[in-house]
Structure formats: structure tokens, C-alpha cells
Design a protein around this motif. Sequence first.
Motif, PDB file in Angstrom:
ATOM      1  N   CYS A 182     -12.393   3.092  -5.791  1.00  0.00           N
ATOM      2  CA  CYS A 182     -11.119   3.554  -5.253  1.00  0.00           C
ATOM      3  C   CYS A 182     -11.192   5.057  -4.976  1.00  0.00           C
ATOM      4  O   CYS A 182     -11.868   5.805  -5.680  1.00  0.00           O
ATOM      5  N   LYS A 185       0.815  -1.217   0.000  1.00  0.00           N
ATOM      6  CA  LYS A 185       0.000   0.000   0.000  1.00  0.00           C
ATOM      7  C   LYS A 185       0.846   1.264   0.000  1.00  0.00           C
ATOM      8  O   LYS A 185       0.340   2.343  -0.319  1.00  0.00           O
ATOM      9  N   ARG A 186       2.120   1.145   0.341  1.00  0.00           N
ATOM     10  CA  ARG A 186       3.016   2.306   0.376  1.00  0.00           C
ATOM     11  C   ARG A 186       3.885   2.417  -0.872  1.00  0.00           C
ATOM     12  O   ARG A 186       4.623   3.395  -1.011  1.00  0.00           O
ATOM     13  N   GLU A 235      -7.564  -4.290  -0.873  1.00  0.00           N
ATOM     14  CA  GLU A 235      -6.979  -3.478   0.189  1.00  0.00           C
ATOM     15  C   GLU A 235      -5.884  -2.567  -0.341  1.00  0.00           C
ATOM     16  O   GLU A 235      -5.694  -1.456   0.163  1.00  0.00           O
ATOM     17  N   VAL A 236      -5.164  -3.011  -1.368  1.00  0.00           N
ATOM     18  CA  VAL A 236      -4.077  -2.201  -1.927  1.00  0.00           C
ATOM     19  C   VAL A 236      -4.638  -0.992  -2.672  1.00  0.00           C
ATOM     20  O   VAL A 236      -4.052   0.102  -2.656  1.00  0.00           O
ATOM     21  N   TRP A 237      -5.776  -1.168  -3.336  1.00  0.00           N
ATOM     22  CA  TRP A 237      -6.334  -0.115  -4.196  1.00  0.00           C
ATOM     23  C   TRP A 237      -7.472   0.652  -3.521  1.00  0.00           C
ATOM     24  O   TRP A 237      -8.247   1.321  -4.195  1.00  0.00           O
ATOM     25  N   ARG A 238      -7.551   0.573  -2.226  1.00  0.00           N
ATOM     26  CA  ARG A 238      -8.613   1.297  -1.531  1.00  0.00           C
ATOM     27  C   ARG A 238      -8.381   2.807  -1.570  1.00  0.00           C
ATOM     28  O   ARG A 238      -9.324   3.596  -1.676  1.00  0.00           O
ATOM     29  N   HIS A 240       1.841   7.999  -4.757  1.00  0.00           N
ATOM     30  CA  HIS A 240       1.787   6.754  -5.510  1.00  0.00           C
ATOM     31  C   HIS A 240       1.920   6.959  -7.014  1.00  0.00           C
ATOM     32  O   HIS A 240       2.425   6.076  -7.716  1.00  0.00           O
TER      33      HIS A 240
END
Length: 224
Positions: free
Chosen positions: A140, A86-87, A111-114, A121
Motif C-alpha cells: 500500500c 476509496k474516498r 483496489e481500496v487499499w492501493r 483517510h
Amino acid sequence: LACAIACMLTRSRTDVALVACCLMFTFICLWVRFALPFMFRAIAPDRRTAIAANATPNSCCGVGAPSAAATALPHLPDDVALVILKRLPLVDLAAFSRCSQATHALARSPEVWRRIVVPDHAPSIRKALAALPAGVEQRCTIAVRGGLYREGQRSALSRFLGMESATRTGIRIARPVILEPAGDGDEVTVESDACEAITILPGAEGTVVRGLCVRTAAFASHAV
């Protein structure tokens, strides 16, 4: 086989030697094709048992892990890997997803693209929208930090040559997203000289655009 039969009919010493070489080559091919795989199948179970007995649960090669598809990274559980992913910038996330099927599935986790933060990013709003994977169906959030973002500008060469008719594309939203400032005090200004600075395409129903100041730099342009 045709060469061997022809040599046997001539019955000369040279031809006999050639026939022997052909027969030897045929025997080696048959042995590699049938005997060698059979030997490996007979030895493999005992060898796998010995490796599993000597392996530790935290082995770097992954032996002793629950399963190959259970985790994309042998050293980290998936929940810890998701915190790291996510970071990551979207360019690095795309490279990570191409490593294997497990990393591809992990990189497409909802969860990564929330929440995607610009420019943390992605350097621009357009690139953040273009990087959204098609398999993720959740909406998103594109959070934009305060600043001026030039979206849809002509290239430097077009401006230098005075090409006013150069094609300019603004922000095109093709799927439902939430486009908003990252913080309550962030002042986000989107400057564009395209015909439409922000275009919501069919299929992006439910898109929310709020808190942005859109400034058009061309005549007869539309903000949204």
C-alpha cells in the motif's frame, strides 16, 4: 411425563385435568416441532415462484439480482461501490466492513487499499498504518499531504505532569508500504520525541520511505 403418570395413578378429577393439560402441551410441542416446518416447506416453493414472478430486476430487496454474494450493495455494482469506498475515511470504511460478509469482502478489496492519503483517510500516519488489513498482501502507498505531523508525542497529561519517562512510540511499520508525500511539491515534516521516529519492523522488508523530513525532539533519538 413423570407428572402425568403420577396423576393417572391417583385417578382424581383434578389430576385428570392436569393430565389432559400435559397431553395437550405435548401435542402442541410435537406439532410445532414437526408439522409446522413440514407445512412451510410445502408452501415455500410456490411462494418463492410467485415472488420471483412479480419482482423487478432492480427491486430494493434484492430479489431478481444475480446472487446475494454478487454485490454488497443492492443498488450499485461493485465497481461503482469501490469508487465510493476509496474516498471514505478509514473509520467509516471499518464500519462498512462490519455490516455483512459481502461488505467485509468488498472493503478488503486490494483496489481500496492501493493508496491511502493522510489526512484525508486517516488523521495521522500511525493510524493509517494501524488500519491496514492483514488479508491484503499488496504493498500500500501511504501518501502524506504537506504539513507538520507530530507522531510519537507524549500525551497532554504526561507533558503537564512532567513525566519524561512516559512510553513514546513513533511510526512502526509492520508490513511493506510506500511512505511518501502526496504531491511533488508537498513538504512533509514528521516530528517525534520517541527513541525511533520511524521503525521498520521484521516482516516489512521492501518498505520505501522517501521525501519526508524527520525531526527528532529528544536527545539520543533516531530518525529511522
